[in-house]
Design an enzyme around this catalytic site. Structure first.
Site, PDB file in Angstrom:
ATOM      1  N   HIS A  23      43.411 -44.298 -22.639  1.00  0.00           N
ATOM      2  CA  HIS A  23      42.070 -44.067 -22.073  1.00  0.00           C
ATOM      3  C   HIS A  23      41.406 -45.445 -21.996  1.00  0.00           C
ATOM      4  O   HIS A  23      40.511 -45.774 -22.778  1.00  0.00           O
ATOM      5  CB  HIS A  23      41.305 -43.106 -22.978  1.00  0.00           C
ATOM      6  N   ARG A  47      41.661 -37.995 -14.469  1.00  0.00           N
ATOM      7  CA  ARG A  47      41.987 -37.519 -15.836  1.00  0.00           C
ATOM      8  C   ARG A  47      42.994 -36.386 -15.693  1.00  0.00           C
ATOM      9  O   ARG A  47      42.795 -35.470 -14.887  1.00  0.00           O
ATOM     10  CB  ARG A  47      40.755 -37.018 -16.569  1.00  0.00           C
ATOM     11  N   ARG A  98      31.484 -37.044 -21.078  1.00  0.00           N
ATOM     12  CA  ARG A  98      31.070 -38.447 -20.953  1.00  0.00           C
ATOM     13  C   ARG A  98      31.748 -39.197 -19.823  1.00  0.00           C
ATOM     14  O   ARG A  98      31.092 -39.891 -19.040  1.00  0.00           O
ATOM     15  CB  ARG A  98      31.374 -39.212 -22.259  1.00  0.00           C
ATOM     16  N   THR A  99      33.071 -39.102 -19.759  1.00  0.00           N
ATOM     17  CA  THR A  99      33.790 -39.946 -18.810  1.00  0.00           C
ATOM     18  C   THR A  99      33.430 -39.564 -17.378  1.00  0.00           C
ATOM     19  O   THR A  99      33.072 -40.425 -16.561  1.00  0.00           O
ATOM     20  CB  THR A  99      35.314 -39.841 -19.051  1.00  0.00           C
ATOM     21  N   LYS A 126      47.319 -23.186  -6.328  1.00  0.00           N
ATOM     22  CA  LYS A 126      48.347 -22.614  -5.434  1.00  0.00           C
ATOM     23  C   LYS A 126      49.684 -23.320  -5.624  1.00  0.00           C
ATOM     24  O   LYS A 126      50.620 -23.078  -4.882  1.00  0.00           O
ATOM     25  CB  LYS A 126      47.896 -22.764  -3.972  1.00  0.00           C
TER      26      LYS A 126
HETATM   27  N1   CP Z   1      35.235 -40.035 -24.870  1.00  0.00           N
HETATM   28  C1   CP Z   1      35.580 -39.171 -23.893  1.00  0.00           C
HETATM   29  O1   CP Z   1      36.584 -39.356 -23.174  1.00  0.00           O
HETATM   30  O2   CP Z   1      34.755 -38.104 -23.769  1.00  0.00           O
HETATM   31  P1   CP Z   1      34.885 -36.947 -22.688  1.00  0.00           P
HETATM   32  O3   CP Z   1      36.188 -36.213 -22.993  1.00  0.00           O
HETATM   33  O4   CP Z   1      33.680 -36.100 -22.862  1.00  0.00           O
HETATM   34  O5   CP Z   1      34.986 -37.586 -21.337  1.00  0.00           O
END
Ligand code: CP
Length: 323
Positions: free
Chosen positions: A150, A113, A63-64, A92
């Protein structure tokens, strides 16, 4: 109307990193909601044309990553990205600092992320130091750092609650599942400190919220209670925010096995919930909400996922000062 857009053009988010939800105010949320709502209703303009967004995903995401990518494209931007470190020079031995130093030359905005708590703050400091050396500031958006936070997930969660319930103040919000390792939960709790809510933290003792977050809740005089059974609270919550047990963050698989499958919201249990409750989940789910709940009008987890696009489009537009 003109005044409102002048206000938006001078928004506080312009040029800033979005690392922690704690850096935002209610007014910031309202501004993002306003733009996201407008984009949802009226469509997307190409206000990020000629911009390049770097999506650096060291951890899995559906999703993100895809909603940032889709939002960027709808706004006319190009994206460059990696999804997993396979095929990058991280293999590396390249450090996060060197990767950020490098990618900052190629992009206008970095979405990161990373499995380590604090990685987004570290990356933001790297681009700030780079700016002090005479380069343009490349803002960093935290798309999930370890078990820490998040923030963009929380903004779309709050937006979805507002869409469904018309308000956030005055609600009873039950947060269920892995409150220890769940970063979406941590950002959500921090954000709810800005609202007048009753919070119920539902988890087994081993997965209750970390001490530093409980201390934060006390400092902010948040109204909360801790419970261990979903059955005890299902009939009183306006929002049932269910989360996955974060298997990948357990240092010991035996510990995971002790709590896996501990909560399962199914149609039978849902019959005890309020008729206007909202069933939320940041997704992905494993087995904590059974699929027979999906067709219930109270389920809004796929709405949350859909709201990833307008919310992330609004955030990127504001940060890049292009609205
Ligand atoms: N909610 C969420 O962060 O989903 P993903 O890990 O699929 O990005």
């Amino acid at each position: 109307m003109i005044c409102r857009w002048v206000f938006i053009a001078e928004g506080r988010l312009k040029g800033r990193d979005l690392v922690s939800i704690k850096d935002l105010t209610r007014e910031d949320f309202e501004q993002i909601f306003h733009i996201a709502e407008k984009m949802k209703k009226e469509g997307y303009s190409k206000n990020l044309k000629d911009k390049i967004i770097g999506l650096l995903f060291y951890e899995p995401s559906t999703r993100t990553r895809l909603s940032f990518d889709a939002a960027a494209r709808l706004l006319g931007a190009e994206t460059i990205w990696f999804a997993g470190v396979e095929g990058t020079s991280v293999m590396k031995g390249e450090t996060l600092k060197d990767t950020i130093e490098t990618v900052a030359n190629y992009v206008d905005l970095i979405v990161l992320r990373h499995p380590c708590d604090g990685a987004a703050r570290w990356a933001a400091d790297v681009t700030t130091n780079r700016m002090k050396r005479g380069h343009k500031k490349v803002p960093v958006i935290n798309a999930g750092d370890g078990k820490n936070e998040h923030p963009t997930q929380t903004i779309l969660d709050l937006f979805t609650i507002k869409e469904r319930k018309g308000r956030i103040d005055g609600l009873c919000i039950a947060i269920i599942g892995d409150l220890k390792y769940g970063r979406t939960v941590h950002s959500l709790i921090y954000a709810l400190s800005l609202y007048d809510c009753d919070i119920i933290l539902v988890a087994p003792e081993a997965l209750q919220i970390p001490e530093h977050i409980e201390e934060f809740m006390k400092r902010k005089n948040m109204r909360y209670e801790k419970r261990s059974k979903l059955e005890e609270i299902i009939s009183i919550a306006d929002i049932l925010y269910v989360t996955r047990i974060q298997k990948e963050r357990f240092p010991d698989e035996n510990e995971y096995n002790k709590v896996k499958g501990i909560f399962r919201l199914n149609k039978e249990l849902l019959s005890k919930a309020k008729s206007d409750a909202c069933i939320m989940h940041p997704l992905p789910r494993v087995d904590e909400i059974s699929t027979d709940v999906d067709s219930d009008y109270r389920a809004c987890y796929f709405e949350q996922a859909a709201n990833g696009i307008p919310i992330r489009a609004a955030i990127m537009s504001l940060i890049l000062g292009m609205i």
